[in-house]
Design a protein around this motif. Sequence first.
Motif, mmCIF file in Angstrom:
data_model
loop_
_atom_site.group_PDB
_atom_site.id
_atom_site.type_symbol
_atom_site.label_atom_id
_atom_site.label_comp_id
_atom_site.label_asym_id
_atom_site.label_seq_id
_atom_site.Cartn_x
_atom_site.Cartn_y
_atom_site.Cartn_z
ATOM 1 N N ARG A 34 0.841 -1.201 0.000
ATOM 2 C CA ARG A 34 0.000 0.000 0.000
ATOM 3 C C ARG A 34 0.874 1.248 0.000
ATOM 4 O O ARG A 34 1.951 1.267 0.579
ATOM 5 N N ASP A 35 0.380 2.307 -0.632
ATOM 6 C CA ASP A 35 1.137 3.562 -0.723
ATOM 7 C C ASP A 35 1.293 4.258 0.623
ATOM 8 O O ASP A 35 2.272 4.964 0.845
ATOM 9 N N ASP A 36 0.333 4.065 1.535
ATOM 10 C CA ASP A 36 0.370 4.779 2.806
ATOM 11 C C ASP A 36 0.999 3.971 3.946
ATOM 12 O O ASP A 36 0.942 4.364 5.099
ATOM 13 N N GLY A 78 2.519 3.051 9.470
ATOM 14 C CA GLY A 78 1.522 3.813 8.726
ATOM 15 C C GLY A 78 1.328 5.157 9.385
ATOM 16 O O GLY A 78 1.230 5.239 10.610
ATOM 17 N N SER A 80 -1.001 7.685 8.056
ATOM 18 C CA SER A 80 -2.251 8.357 7.696
ATOM 19 C C SER A 80 -3.374 7.754 8.536
ATOM 20 O O SER A 80 -3.231 6.656 9.087
ATOM 21 N N ALA A 83 -4.368 4.460 7.061
ATOM 22 C CA ALA A 83 -3.371 3.419 7.312
ATOM 23 C C ALA A 83 -3.414 2.946 8.757
ATOM 24 O O ALA A 83 -3.297 1.742 9.027
#
Length: 160
Positions: A34-36, A78, A80, A83
Amino acid sequence: MKQRFIATLVAMALGMTTYVSFGSGRLFGDIGQRDDITSLYIGKTLLRLVGSSVTGSLPGVDIEDIADSLDSIEIVTGDSVKAKKFLAAQTVSIIGKLQGLEEALVNDDGDDKTYIYVQSDPAAPDIISRLLIIQEEEDEYQIISMTGKIPVSVLEDLSD
């Protein structure tokens, strides 16, 4: 200097081989896709190399002994809101599947919490087979998973 650089490159290649070969044994699998979320997995081969090359960084602690007792370290972070919620849900699910975990909660400052889970080796109660540290902060969620045959004395040395 060249020998150390080459040794580091070889160790990284071996570490990546270990990562690719045994990636399915990771506690958190492909969460880091995942990007976050950021994840790091260090296998046994790379841990041994790092342990033998790092000296004197913590007074009174033998880094090589610690590295020799570990099979893997996995770190997932994470930062965010999305996240943090995702990692919290994944962590609850994973903890539910692990057998024989003992939990301790350390409440640092208000909303910041640190959970420590220890899974002892059934054959040797003074040996830890998994150490799971979860830190919930206002703006970040971190998980550190260490596996191996970690003597309780190593943790006692670190806490001093």
